[in-house]
Design a protein around this motif. Structure first.
Motif, PDB file in Angstrom:
ATOM      1  N   ALA A   1      34.564  32.303  52.373  1.00  0.00           N
ATOM      2  CA  ALA A   1      35.397  31.217  51.842  1.00  0.00           C
ATOM      3  C   ALA A   1      35.134  31.008  50.356  1.00  0.00           C
ATOM      4  CB  ALA A   1      35.147  29.936  52.621  1.00  0.00           C
ATOM      5  N   GLN A   2      33.855  31.047  49.968  1.00  0.00           N
ATOM      6  CA  GLN A   2      33.520  30.908  48.547  1.00  0.00           C
ATOM      7  C   GLN A   2      33.981  32.138  47.773  1.00  0.00           C
ATOM      8  OE1 GLN A   2      32.145  28.120  47.374  1.00  0.00           O
ATOM      9  NE2 GLN A   2      31.727  28.701  45.255  1.00  0.00           N
ATOM     10  N   GLY A   3      33.828  33.312  48.385  1.00  0.00           N
ATOM     11  CA  GLY A   3      34.256  34.541  47.721  1.00  0.00           C
ATOM     12  C   GLY A   3      35.753  34.622  47.516  1.00  0.00           C
ATOM     13  N   ALA A   4      36.514  33.882  48.322  1.00  0.00           N
ATOM     14  CA  ALA A   4      37.971  33.897  48.181  1.00  0.00           C
ATOM     15  C   ALA A   4      38.462  33.015  47.039  1.00  0.00           C
ATOM     16  CB  ALA A   4      38.625  33.428  49.483  1.00  0.00           C
ATOM     17  N   LEU A   5      37.603  32.172  46.498  1.00  0.00           N
ATOM     18  CA  LEU A   5      38.047  31.229  45.462  1.00  0.00           C
ATOM     19  C   LEU A   5      38.630  31.905  44.215  1.00  0.00           C
ATOM     20  CD1 LEU A   5      35.384  28.354  45.531  1.00  0.00           C
ATOM     21  CD2 LEU A   5      37.782  28.251  46.237  1.00  0.00           C
TER      22      LEU A   5
ATOM     23  N   PHE B   1      31.557  29.565  41.201  1.00  0.00           N
ATOM     24  CA  PHE B   1      32.945  29.103  41.209  1.00  0.00           C
ATOM     25  C   PHE B   1      33.776  29.947  40.241  1.00  0.00           C
ATOM     26  CE2 PHE B   1      30.301  25.613  42.615  1.00  0.00           C
ATOM     27  CZ  PHE B   1      30.993  25.171  43.741  1.00  0.00           C
ATOM     28  N   PRO B   2      35.076  30.071  40.484  1.00  0.00           N
ATOM     29  CA  PRO B   2      35.886  31.029  39.726  1.00  0.00           C
ATOM     30  C   PRO B   2      36.154  30.621  38.286  1.00  0.00           C
ATOM     31  CG  PRO B   2      37.262  29.765  41.228  1.00  0.00           C
ATOM     32  CD  PRO B   2      35.840  29.408  41.558  1.00  0.00           C
ATOM     33  N   ARG B   3      36.086  31.598  37.427  1.00  0.00           N
ATOM     34  CA  ARG B   3      36.438  31.441  36.016  1.00  0.00           C
ATOM     35  C   ARG B   3      36.961  32.778  35.512  1.00  0.00           C
ATOM     36  NH1 ARG B   3      32.763  34.009  32.676  1.00  0.00           N
ATOM     37  NH2 ARG B   3      30.684  34.406  33.508  1.00  0.00           N
TER      38      ARG B   3
END
Length: 304
Positions: free
Chosen positions: A239-243, A271-273
């Motif tokens: 789930a975190q990797g899909a962000l 978190f994604p950037r």
């Protein structure tokens, strides 16, 4: 300090159609579940229909009134890719999101139905063909996006081996994976240049960092044993990797040609950037040559 981008930041997706490859498990499943939860009509484009139906049922159990359907797609067969594109286009004349998520990693040497190296054929050529065949359903749609999932593996022993793209002379599963994921990025960057003159459709890339998924099942035995020790300590959830994929697909501030990945521990988690890919991935001549070769191998040309 920048506020982390999370699932709560995904805008409402009501009225939007999202096609996600490899969405029956792992990153693809989490991407599908999140988009369905925001109101998108989600199509799980998967090789195994039964697993796809099970995934759709799991999403429906968790998301009231979820609009989730299943489409057969075997990226290792150009005939299947063409059939899937025809089916999708007939049911969904307009597509807002095409998320090229499916992939294989570190497989033993195998060929696709068309004689391509399995990793190059599935990860790159199958998605290249699918995107080209569906592009006319995306171009008229304001804000439509093609999101392709790459990997940190594009940096590891990675090059585009034009003299032996299918690894017929010798096979190295790590280098073959690196080539395929490097190709994903080069495809994204070249596609974005071609889309720039055709309205608001954009091409974006993402990578999940170190995420706990089924991809590691084909790792060599020694590496797999080490991963059983290291991964629980370093890997983040699917789930975190899909962000990063979800941000690339939905954040209104996203620009074409950007690449999203985790923000901590050398892009392995967080978190994604916006991140930067390898210097090799930005080589214009190689991008254009890869595009031309991909058209020849797949028989698919793009309207853009």
């Amino acid at each position: 300090m920048t506020t982390p981008w999370t699932m709560d930041d995904i805008p409402r997706q009501d009225g939007r159609v999202a096609v996600i490859t490899g969405a029956n498990s792992g990153l693809g499943f989490e991407t599908a579940r999140a988009l369905a939860g925001r109101g998108a009509a989600v199509v799980l484009a998967v090789r195994d229909i039964d697993k796809g139906k099970q995934a759709a049922a799991r999403i429906a159990d968790q998301v009231p009134d979820a609009d989730v359907t299943v489409q057969h797609l075997n990226l290792g067969s150009l005939a299947s890719v063409r059939a899937a594109a025809t089916d999708l286009g007939s049911v969904h004349p307009r597509i807002d999101l095409l998320i090229n998520n499916a992939g294989v990693m570190y497989t033993p040497q195998q060929k696709t139905a068309d004689g391509f190296d399995l990793q190059f054929g599935v990860n790159h050529l199958g998605h290249f063909a699918l995107t080209g065949l569906l592009l006319d359903h995306l171009l008229p749609v304001p804000g439509s996006r093609v999101v392709t999932v790459s990997s940190f593996g594009h940096r590891i022993r990675a090059d585009i081996h034009f003299d032996d793209l299918q690894w017929d002379r010798s096979y190295d599963r790590v280098a073959a994976y690196g080539q395929a994921k490097l190709a994903n990025l080069m495809f994204t960057y070249e596609l974005q240049r071609r889309l720039a003159a055709h309205g608001s459709t954009v091409a974006v890339a993402a990578h999940p960092g170190s995420a706990s998924t089924e991809l590691s099942r084909n790792m060599p035995a020694i590496a797999r044993a080490a991963a059983t020790v290291v991964m629980p300590l370093l890997a983040q959830s699917a789930a975190q990797g899909a962000l990063p994929t979800l941000r690339a697909a939905t954040d209104p501030s996203v620009l074409g040609g950007q690449y999203y990945g985790p923000d901590r521990m050398r892009e392995t988690r967080g978190f994604p950037r916006v991140v930067t890919s390898s210097p090799a991935s930005y080589d214009l001549a190689t991008q254009r040559r890869l595009w031309s070769v991909s058209e020849q191998l797949t028989g698919v040309t793009f309207s853009a």
